[in-house]
Write a protein that holds these residues in place. Structure first.
Motif, PDB file in Angstrom:
ATOM      1  N   THR A  71      24.568  -0.882  19.299  1.00 29.10           N
ATOM      2  CA  THR A  71      24.247  -0.399  20.650  1.00 29.10           C
ATOM      3  C   THR A  71      22.909  -0.934  21.160  1.00 29.10           C
ATOM      4  O   THR A  71      22.463  -0.563  22.247  1.00 29.10           O
ATOM      5  CB  THR A  71      24.203   1.134  20.680  1.00 29.10           C
ATOM      6  OG1 THR A  71      23.233   1.602  19.735  1.00 29.10           O
ATOM      7  CG2 THR A  71      25.568   1.721  20.347  1.00 29.10           C
ATOM      8  N   GLY A  72      22.267  -1.797  20.392  1.00 31.33           N
ATOM      9  CA  GLY A  72      20.955  -2.281  20.789  1.00 31.33           C
ATOM     10  C   GLY A  72      20.995  -3.570  21.582  1.00 31.33           C
ATOM     11  O   GLY A  72      22.028  -3.991  22.106  1.00 31.33           O
ATOM     12  N   SER A  73      19.836  -4.203  21.654  1.00 30.22           N
ATOM     13  CA  SER A  73      19.638  -5.420  22.418  1.00 30.22           C
ATOM     14  C   SER A  73      19.764  -6.632  21.513  1.00 30.22           C
ATOM     15  O   SER A  73      19.796  -6.520  20.277  1.00 30.22           O
ATOM     16  CB  SER A  73      18.249  -5.385  23.053  1.00 30.22           C
ATOM     17  OG  SER A  73      17.922  -6.602  23.660  1.00 30.22           O
ATOM     18  N   LEU A  74      19.870  -7.822  22.123  1.00 30.10           N
ATOM     19  CA  LEU A  74      19.679  -9.045  21.371  1.00 30.10           C
ATOM     20  C   LEU A  74      18.239  -9.086  20.879  1.00 30.10           C
ATOM     21  O   LEU A  74      17.395  -8.305  21.307  1.00 30.10           O
ATOM     22  CB  LEU A  74      19.952 -10.271  22.251  1.00 30.10           C
ATOM     23  CG  LEU A  74      21.375 -10.470  22.774  1.00 30.10           C
ATOM     24  CD1 LEU A  74      21.452 -11.777  23.565  1.00 30.10           C
ATOM     25  CD2 LEU A  74      22.399 -10.480  21.650  1.00 30.10           C
ATOM     26  N   LYS A  75      17.961 -10.018  19.996  1.00 28.22           N
ATOM     27  CA  LYS A  75      16.625 -10.127  19.433  1.00 28.22           C
ATOM     28  C   LYS A  75      15.708 -10.886  20.386  1.00 28.22           C
ATOM     29  O   LYS A  75      15.933 -12.060  20.667  1.00 28.22           O
ATOM     30  CB  LYS A  75      16.675 -10.852  18.080  1.00 28.22           C
ATOM     31  CG  LYS A  75      17.562 -10.159  17.050  1.00 28.22           C
ATOM     32  CD  LYS A  75      17.024  -8.788  16.686  1.00 28.22           C
ATOM     33  CE  LYS A  75      17.895  -8.140  15.614  1.00 28.22           C
ATOM     34  NZ  LYS A  75      17.408  -6.816  15.227  1.00 28.22           N
ATOM     35  N   ALA A  76      14.685 -10.223  20.881  1.00 28.60           N
ATOM     36  CA  ALA A  76      13.730 -10.886  21.763  1.00 28.60           C
ATOM     37  C   ALA A  76      12.892 -11.887  20.996  1.00 28.60           C
ATOM     38  O   ALA A  76      12.361 -12.829  21.559  1.00 28.60           O
ATOM     39  CB  ALA A  76      12.836  -9.865  22.442  1.00 28.60           C
ATOM     40  N   ASP A  77      12.766 -11.686  19.684  1.00 24.56           N
ATOM     41  CA  ASP A  77      12.035 -12.614  18.837  1.00 24.56           C
ATOM     42  C   ASP A  77      13.040 -13.309  17.919  1.00 24.56           C
ATOM     43  O   ASP A  77      13.579 -12.693  17.012  1.00 24.56           O
ATOM     44  CB  ASP A  77      11.006 -11.850  17.981  1.00 24.56           C
ATOM     45  CG  ASP A  77      10.202 -12.774  17.069  1.00 24.56           C
ATOM     46  OD1 ASP A  77      10.495 -13.992  17.059  1.00 24.56           O
ATOM     47  OD2 ASP A  77       9.288 -12.287  16.399  1.00 24.56           O
TER      48      ASP A  77
ATOM     49  N   GLY B  72      33.323  -0.021  29.639  1.00 24.96           N
ATOM     50  CA  GLY B  72      31.918  -0.365  29.505  1.00 24.96           C
ATOM     51  C   GLY B  72      31.712  -1.753  28.918  1.00 24.96           C
ATOM     52  O   GLY B  72      32.651  -2.401  28.437  1.00 24.96           O
ATOM     53  N   ILE B  73      30.474  -2.223  28.962  1.00 29.64           N
ATOM     54  CA  ILE B  73      30.106  -3.505  28.366  1.00 29.64           C
ATOM     55  C   ILE B  73      28.847  -3.295  27.538  1.00 29.64           C
ATOM     56  O   ILE B  73      27.862  -2.723  28.006  1.00 29.64           O
ATOM     57  CB  ILE B  73      29.842  -4.588  29.440  1.00 29.64           C
ATOM     58  CG1 ILE B  73      31.065  -4.788  30.329  1.00 29.64           C
ATOM     59  CG2 ILE B  73      29.464  -5.915  28.774  1.00 29.64           C
ATOM     60  CD1 ILE B  73      30.830  -5.767  31.472  1.00 29.64           C
ATOM     61  N   ASN B  74      28.906  -3.730  26.307  1.00 32.44           N
ATOM     62  CA  ASN B  74      27.768  -3.646  25.404  1.00 32.44           C
ATOM     63  C   ASN B  74      26.541  -4.309  26.032  1.00 32.44           C
ATOM     64  O   ASN B  74      26.637  -5.381  26.627  1.00 32.44           O
ATOM     65  CB  ASN B  74      28.155  -4.360  24.097  1.00 32.44           C
ATOM     66  CG  ASN B  74      27.164  -4.137  22.978  1.00 32.44           C
ATOM     67  OD1 ASN B  74      26.021  -4.561  23.082  1.00 32.44           O
ATOM     68  ND2 ASN B  74      27.612  -3.513  21.905  1.00 32.44           N
TER      69      ASN B  74
ATOM     70  N   GLN C 174      30.639 -12.284  19.922  1.00 34.31           N
ATOM     71  CA  GLN C 174      30.772 -10.834  19.795  1.00 34.31           C
ATOM     72  C   GLN C 174      29.641 -10.258  18.967  1.00 34.31           C
ATOM     73  O   GLN C 174      28.993 -10.947  18.181  1.00 34.31           O
ATOM     74  CB  GLN C 174      32.103 -10.477  19.133  1.00 34.31           C
ATOM     75  CG  GLN C 174      32.190 -10.875  17.648  1.00 34.31           C
ATOM     76  CD  GLN C 174      33.509 -10.476  17.022  1.00 34.31           C
ATOM     77  OE1 GLN C 174      34.571 -10.812  17.547  1.00 34.31           O
ATOM     78  NE2 GLN C 174      33.447  -9.767  15.900  1.00 34.31           N
ATOM     79  N   VAL C 175      29.413  -8.957  19.197  1.00 36.50           N
ATOM     80  CA  VAL C 175      28.526  -8.184  18.339  1.00 36.50           C
ATOM     81  C   VAL C 175      29.372  -7.128  17.639  1.00 36.50           C
ATOM     82  O   VAL C 175      30.524  -6.885  18.001  1.00 36.50           O
ATOM     83  CB  VAL C 175      27.389  -7.518  19.150  1.00 36.50           C
ATOM     84  CG1 VAL C 175      26.481  -8.572  19.752  1.00 36.50           C
ATOM     85  CG2 VAL C 175      27.937  -6.603  20.232  1.00 36.50           C
ATOM     86  N   ASP C 176      28.807  -6.513  16.637  1.00 38.66           N
ATOM     87  CA  ASP C 176      29.504  -5.432  15.937  1.00 38.66           C
ATOM     88  C   ASP C 176      29.829  -4.326  16.936  1.00 38.66           C
ATOM     89  O   ASP C 176      28.947  -3.901  17.696  1.00 38.66           O
ATOM     90  CB  ASP C 176      28.606  -4.895  14.824  1.00 38.66           C
ATOM     91  CG  ASP C 176      29.313  -3.916  13.899  1.00 38.66           C
ATOM     92  OD1 ASP C 176      29.939  -2.965  14.417  1.00 38.66           O
ATOM     93  OD2 ASP C 176      29.225  -4.089  12.683  1.00 38.66           O
TER      94      ASP C 176
END
Length: 362
Positions: free
Chosen positions: A350-356, A230-232, A344-346
């Motif tokens: 499991t969430g998204s990048l920050k839209a804001d 999978g890919i985050n 990388q992310v932690d």
């Protein structure tokens, strides 16, 4: 070919007077924002590679002209390099023995344009770019060869020592636009993001190397579930922003657990918690990256305000050695090989990048 004609002259003059750069990420980027590299921005910078004050203001004008001409970061860097070699980034109003009529940042002679045009940093840079893009293979020949083809310097290798300082200056002046990039993270459907990336893969805008990590994107796009492949979601968004910013990217690694590339680090975001929580870019805009070059700095400045808590990036020592270190609040930096950009992310995120971007640290 002393003067720009018609539309080209109009474009350059508009940019000369407004200072507006329309930043687009290449042919496939739907995000276009107005940004300015203003004299105040350049003046506020600390000296970079020995250049400061009016020299950085002149470099900013060259970058602005390059954006107007649709030239990429490499072309902008070539132009800054050339002006360093010709004038030390000073707008010289006199010539020399070899060219008594040479003037300006690029020491252009009277066949290039009027005296007023040659002494206008933005317009004279426009003249340079007009000729540069006509040089066969200018993006792949050595920087000094590309500059020499335009300038016809007596010494073809004259510009060689100026390329590294030019990279540092361009990197310091060019920043990403997080607000623009954020438009790419509003989509939180992993399959749709992957499907959009497959279109770019098939068009040659995303390339890979062996072992093939691009198949991981294809599987997600097709709705196929492959164990430990999978890919985050946030990494899919990172890839989307990168290709939209540069038009083309090369990816060397995503999910190393999927390809059984264990490199002795069980905590690696490529490997931990099912893998796929990191991406390595080996090229940006079809140009190899060191993690410290102008493209790398632009990518980091674009993405890092959007990264969630616990994110990290590599190549810190590469940037320190190149004099382009970044202060990245909330994003850990670590040493890594200088032949890619690692983001990388932690592995538990499991969430998204920050839209804001203003909420990037939350």
């Amino acid at each position: 070919m002393g003067k720009l004609g018609g539309v080209a002259l109009l474009i350059v003059l508009v940019f000369a007077f407004t200072g507006i750069v329309f930043v687009t990420g290449g042919g496939n980027n739907s995000c276009a924002v107005a940004a300015t590299i203003s004299p105040a921005t350049a003046t506020g910078l600390k000296p970079v590679a020995g250049y400061s004050g009016d020299q950085l203001i002149n470099a900013a004008a060259i970058i602005t002209a390059g954006a107007a001409a649709g030239v990429n970061v490499k072309g902008q860097t070539l132009a800054v390099m050339t002006a360093m070699g010709e004038s030390g980034l000073r707008n010289i109003d006199y010539g020399d023995l070899a060219g008594p009529d040479s003037r300006g940042l690029f020491q252009q002679r009277d066949t290039w344009g009027t005296l007023a045009q040659r002494l206008n940093p933005t317009v004279s840079a426009g003249f340079f770019f007009q000729r540069l893009v006509k040089v066969p293979n200018w993006e792949t020949v050595t920087p000094t060869a590309a500059a020499h083809a335009v300038q016809i310097n007596a010494d073809p290798d004259h510009y060689t020592p100026y390329y590294a300082p030019a990279e540092s200056v361009v990197a310091a002046l060019l920043g990403g636009d997080a607000a623009c990039a954020a438009t790419a993270v509003t989509g939180s459907n992993a399959q749709q993001l992957a499907a959009d990336l497959v279109v770019k893969i098939d068009a040659g805008n995303i390339t890979g190397i062996a072992p093939d990590h691009l198949r991981e994107i294809r599987w997600i796009a097709a709705g196929e579930v492959h164990a430990n492949c999978g890919i985050n979601l946030a990494i899919l968004q990172v890839i989307t922003i990168a290709v939209n910013t540069f038009g083309s990217v090369g990816i060397s690694d995503i999910n190393r657990l999927c390809t059984n590339q264990y490199l002795g680090n069980t905590d690696s975001s490529h490997w931990a918690n099912g893998g796929g929580h990191a991406v390595d870019f080996y090229s940006l805009d079809r140009t190899p990256t060191t993690g410290a070059d102008a493209n790398a700095i632009k990518l980091l400045k674009t993405l890092l305000p959007l990264m969630p808590a616990g994110s990290a990036t590599g190549q810190v020592q590469c940037r320190a050695k190149a004099g382009t270190s970044l202060e990245l609040a909330g994003v850990r930096q670590f040493e890594d090989t200088c032949n890619h950009v690692h983001l990388q992310v932690d592995p538990a995120y499991t969430g998204s990048l920050k839209a804001d971007p203003a909420k990037a640290s939350s």
